[in-house]
Design a protein around this motif. Structure first.
Motif, short mmCIF file in Angstrom:
data_model
loop_
_atom_site.label_atom_id
_atom_site.label_comp_id
_atom_site.label_asym_id
_atom_site.label_seq_id
_atom_site.Cartn_x
_atom_site.Cartn_y
_atom_site.Cartn_z
N MET A 1 12.95 2.54 1.74
CA MET A 1 11.87 1.89 2.42
C MET A 1 10.66 1.75 1.49
SD MET A 1 10.75 0.56 5.19
CE MET A 1 10.85 1.07 6.86
N GLY A 2 10.34 2.82 0.78
CA GLY A 2 9.19 2.78 -0.11
C GLY A 2 9.31 1.73 -1.19
N MET A 3 10.48 1.63 -1.79
CA MET A 3 10.70 0.63 -2.85
C MET A 3 10.55 -0.78 -2.28
SD MET A 3 11.25 2.07 -5.74
CE MET A 3 11.99 0.72 -6.63
N SER A 4 11.05 -0.99 -1.09
CA SER A 4 10.94 -2.30 -0.47
C SER A 4 9.49 -2.66 -0.21
CB SER A 4 11.72 -2.31 0.85
OG SER A 4 11.58 -3.55 1.50
N LEU A 5 8.72 -1.72 0.29
CA LEU A 5 7.31 -1.98 0.58
C LEU A 5 6.50 -2.25 -0.69
CD1 LEU A 5 6.76 0.61 3.43
CD2 LEU A 5 6.71 -1.88 3.63
N LEU A 24 9.42 12.03 -0.44
CA LEU A 24 10.57 12.64 -1.13
C LEU A 24 10.20 13.92 -1.87
CD1 LEU A 24 12.68 9.68 -2.49
CD2 LEU A 24 13.56 11.73 -1.39
N PRO A 25 9.26 13.87 -2.83
CA PRO A 25 8.94 15.13 -3.53
C PRO A 25 8.27 16.16 -2.63
CG PRO A 25 7.57 13.34 -4.35
CD PRO A 25 8.57 12.73 -3.42
N ALA A 26 7.50 15.69 -1.64
CA ALA A 26 6.80 16.63 -0.77
C ALA A 26 7.76 17.40 0.13
CB ALA A 26 5.77 15.88 0.09
N GLN A 27 8.77 16.74 0.65
CA GLN A 27 9.67 17.37 1.61
C GLN A 27 11.02 17.81 1.02
OE1 GLN A 27 8.88 18.16 4.82
NE2 GLN A 27 6.84 17.52 4.20
N GLU A 31 15.54 20.30 -2.98
CA GLU A 31 16.93 19.93 -2.70
C GLU A 31 17.40 18.74 -3.52
OE1 GLU A 31 14.67 19.67 0.01
OE2 GLU A 31 14.88 21.75 0.63
N HIS A 32 16.47 17.84 -3.82
CA HIS A 32 16.83 16.60 -4.52
C HIS A 32 15.86 16.34 -5.68
CE1 HIS A 32 19.66 15.72 -1.35
NE2 HIS A 32 18.71 15.92 -0.46
N PRO A 33 15.91 17.16 -6.72
CA PRO A 33 14.94 17.03 -7.81
C PRO A 33 15.02 15.69 -8.55
CG PRO A 33 16.63 18.62 -8.39
CD PRO A 33 16.84 18.26 -6.96
N TYR A 34 16.22 15.13 -8.69
CA TYR A 34 16.33 13.85 -9.39
C TYR A 34 15.62 12.75 -8.61
CZ TYR A 34 17.92 9.73 -11.75
OH TYR A 34 17.93 8.55 -12.43
N LEU A 35 15.89 12.66 -7.32
CA LEU A 35 15.25 11.63 -6.49
C LEU A 35 13.75 11.85 -6.39
CD1 LEU A 35 17.82 11.23 -3.58
CD2 LEU A 35 17.41 9.68 -5.50
N ALA A 39 10.96 9.24 -7.65
CA ALA A 39 9.92 8.75 -6.75
C ALA A 39 8.54 8.95 -7.37
CB ALA A 39 10.02 9.46 -5.40
N MET A 40 8.33 10.09 -7.99
CA MET A 40 7.02 10.35 -8.61
C MET A 40 6.77 9.39 -9.77
SD MET A 40 6.98 14.50 -8.45
CE MET A 40 5.31 14.69 -9.08
N ALA A 41 7.78 9.12 -10.56
CA ALA A 41 7.63 8.19 -11.68
C ALA A 41 7.32 6.79 -11.17
CB ALA A 41 8.89 8.18 -12.53
N ILE A 42 7.99 6.37 -10.11
CA ILE A 42 7.75 5.04 -9.54
C ILE A 42 6.34 4.97 -8.96
CG2 ILE A 42 8.43 3.49 -7.66
CD1 ILE A 42 11.33 4.60 -8.15
N MET A 43 5.92 6.03 -8.29
CA MET A 43 4.57 6.05 -7.73
C MET A 43 3.52 5.99 -8.84
SD MET A 43 5.01 8.77 -4.54
CE MET A 43 4.26 10.02 -5.49
N ALA A 44 3.71 6.74 -9.90
CA ALA A 44 2.75 6.73 -11.01
C ALA A 44 2.68 5.34 -11.63
CB ALA A 44 3.14 7.77 -12.05
N ARG A 45 3.82 4.71 -11.80
CA ARG A 45 3.85 3.36 -12.37
C ARG A 45 3.11 2.37 -11.47
NH1 ARG A 45 9.32 0.10 -13.45
NH2 ARG A 45 8.35 -1.87 -13.85
N GLU A 46 3.34 2.47 -10.17
CA GLU A 46 2.67 1.57 -9.23
C GLU A 46 1.16 1.81 -9.23
OE1 GLU A 46 1.89 -1.34 -6.39
OE2 GLU A 46 3.66 -1.05 -7.64
#
Length: 90
Positions: A1-5, A24-27, A31-35, A39-46
């Motif tokens: 959803m985030g990528m789409s938005l 994702l990183p907050a919750q 459990e899912h360090p890669y995802l 997500a953090m890298a995509i957020m920083a880029r945006e």
């Protein structure tokens, strides 16, 4: 959803995309360090793309601290990646 938005033209929708990605990183960072790292890298880029360099740098620093072995950490500075990508498209 985030990528789409993030692909939407409205600033409010892109902000909502950042919120969706931050979940994702907050919750699920443990459990899912890669995802979570992706997500953090995509957020920083945006954020850098939106001109919020300080926020992007802080998020990138947190990415490198929490997920030091994540592949996104080997790509170099996220803000620098944006500048290089913009140079290529000019």
């Amino acid at each position: 959803m985030g990528m789409s938005l993030l692909q939407e033209p409205g600033e409010g929708l892109r902000r909502q995309g950042l919120v969706e990605l931050a979940w994702l990183p907050a919750q699920h960072g443990s459990e899912h360090p890669y995802l979570a790292g992706a997500a953090m890298a995509i957020m920083a880029r945006e954020l850098a793309k939106q001109g919020e360099q300080d926020a992007a740098a802080r998020l990138e620093k947190e990415l490198r601290t929490r997920f030091a072995n994540h592949p996104a950490c080997r790509l170099g500075g996220i803000a620098a990646q944006n500048e290089a990508q913009e140079d290529l498209t000019r």
